[in-house]
Design an enzyme around this catalytic site. Sequence first.
Site, PDB file in Angstrom:
ATOM      1  N   GLY A 217     -41.060  -4.516 124.120  1.00 56.22           N
ATOM      2  CA  GLY A 217     -42.508  -4.539 124.266  1.00 56.22           C
ATOM      3  C   GLY A 217     -43.189  -4.191 122.962  1.00 56.22           C
ATOM      4  O   GLY A 217     -42.619  -3.481 122.134  1.00 56.22           O
ATOM      5  N   PRO A 219     -45.780  -2.510 120.219  1.00 60.29           N
ATOM      6  CA  PRO A 219     -46.098  -1.093 120.025  1.00 60.29           C
ATOM      7  C   PRO A 219     -47.266  -0.654 120.902  1.00 60.29           C
ATOM      8  O   PRO A 219     -48.217  -1.402 121.097  1.00 60.29           O
ATOM      9  CB  PRO A 219     -46.502  -1.025 118.549  1.00 60.29           C
ATOM     10  CG  PRO A 219     -45.897  -2.207 117.899  1.00 60.29           C
ATOM     11  CD  PRO A 219     -45.828  -3.262 118.960  1.00 60.29           C
ATOM     12  N   GLU A 439     -70.548 -19.357 112.576  1.00 62.73           N
ATOM     13  CA  GLU A 439     -70.428 -18.754 113.914  1.00 62.73           C
ATOM     14  C   GLU A 439     -71.042 -19.662 114.983  1.00 62.73           C
ATOM     15  O   GLU A 439     -70.474 -19.815 116.073  1.00 62.73           O
ATOM     16  CB  GLU A 439     -71.084 -17.371 113.954  1.00 62.73           C
ATOM     17  CG  GLU A 439     -70.441 -16.333 113.033  1.00 62.73           C
ATOM     18  CD  GLU A 439     -68.944 -16.156 113.255  1.00 62.73           C
ATOM     19  OE1 GLU A 439     -68.462 -16.375 114.388  1.00 62.73           O
ATOM     20  OE2 GLU A 439     -68.243 -15.831 112.282  1.00 62.73           O
TER      21      GLU A 439
END
Length: 608
Positions: A217, A219, A439
């Site tokens: 998995g 961190p 954006e």
Amino acid sequence: MNNDNKKDDKKQKNGWIKYSIFSIIVVIILVFISYSYFENEKKEDVAYTEFISKVNKNEIEEINLTAGSNNITIIYKAQGDKADLSEEERTEKVIVPSLQAFMEWIQDKLATGQIDAKLNQERMNPMINISERLFSLLPTILLIVLMLMIFKMQGLGGDNSKVYGGEENKKTNVKFDDVAGLDEEKGELVEIVDFLKNPEAYQKMGAKIPRGILLYGKPGTGKTLIAKAIAGEAGVPFISMSGSEFIEMFAGLGASRVRKLFERAKKLAPCIIFIDEIDAIGSRRTSNSGAESENNQTLNQLLVEMDGFETNETIIVLAATNRPEMLDKALLRPGRFDRQITVPAPDLLGREAILKLHCKDKKLADDVDFKEIAGDTSGFTGAELANILNEAAIIATRQKHDAITKMDIENAVRKVTVGLEKQNRVISDKDKKLTAYHEAGHAVVSKFLPTQTAVKEVSIIPRGVAGGYTMYKTTEDKWYVSKTELLEKMISLMGGRAAEKLVLNEISTGASNDIEVATGIARDMIVLYGMSDEIGPISLKVDEPYELQIFGEEITDKIGKQITQLVENAYITAQQILSKNMDILDKVAQKLLEKEKITEEEFEEFFN
Ligand code: ADP
Ligand code: ZN
């Protein structure tokens, strides 16, 4: 948790002491080296050329050599201005550049009778001799001492592992209740707890218990936490060490540390060994050169230890890694880490549970809704969620709120994801325009892509390194992602660059991250998910380029071409969408320039 902290403090303190001792030794050595250097300077009274001229004038009575040294002492004849001096006063030191050349020269002089000096090959003034030898040896001796000290500090055979529980405090204090979510994973591990509690019962029954459990998995997903909880539930000591601590600059240390670690565990059994970042030692054994062969020794020792467990030794080794594909297959064989448990990032319910757990001792305002926060934090790990709540508490304190409000948490989420808003950063109008179109490009393009989630907020207020950002609403966690969704994700990523190009006919470095992510998606689609029609459903994920050769020479060529094509297509599609909707793009960008930030509702209005 408190105990862990104390341990860390202690460790740090020890580290400081070691560090200071180390520094003192270095200083002492430097002083000695420079001292002996100056000492030499002082004794070297005669320059070589001057000495040669004195020899030629036959003013020298005695020349004393030491084998292997360029330092010689000479004694002047008691004549002229030196007539009344003692032998000691007439003694001086010379450094000869080449002893061999000097010997040949002086022997020639003596043989031809040009001078009548006495040449002593080994004999020197005994006092000078001994002290000088000692002096010249001193740096070496000190260096050896220093090396030994470093070895000791490095823990040559030393043991860096931390023990929780055991003799010092009976338990790690962590229980399964401290691990939120992960119910399935906990379920799988309950039997390990039971085994640690009554090993005899299992042994009597002849049951084989796993020795090693690998936790996969990323961190912060709670691997360490769950390992501690097993020890806590069973009430056995928890010995932990990080894989990177086994990797040392001195060969063989890693292996000896592994041995010590297991020796210690055997004394404390029943107990749990936890090896974090096991990929640091357990990566695939490839060649046997340099650092890798050191790795191999460490890994081999680990394998030996795991194979060497007696059946009556109740030691369970838990190891964590983020990169299972890196691990040496030998680690996964039966009797070693033959059980693997994936520890995923929490899903919606898991996130809610983790948030609740970490709020247990925090003061919350009434408007805080854990479901909502969980919904906005898809993909976040337990550690990140804990961090967000801590940030929220800090923000609330600074704002002098009575309790942590919904707004504080939302700000904390933003802070953790995109860095703090830097309202006051001065940006030129040109930059602002570029950012606004960039954006707006992302936002407008994604509006026309059915699989992409709705835009939540568009902003040209710089945060962290980004000039602006487009935030999307997160949806329910999904297990699978379709090809269409990946393609459309790439198109929306290319929307920023496409808008820059269309409107300003200028492209900027602001799109570098978008391009990186889009290219990564394209690569995964082809290499990992087998989504290329031309290449077909084959995994082309390899560790070394040569491994691709089994698919034929042209495969690398094809992969490259396909990736390029996918990204290029996405870029073209983004441009097409935008050129058909230039009016909206302009409006969104203008609004952004005006307000710097557009909400979901404001954005949707442009499409009505
Ligand atoms: P890993 O070992 O996977 O990197 P850790 O176990 O060290 O992650 O997790 C770091 C911290 O994150 C924990 O100490 C805990 O505060 C928090 N955390 C992570 N996962 C969970 C979880 N499932 N429940 C509660 N807290 C969690
Ligand atoms: Zn972008």
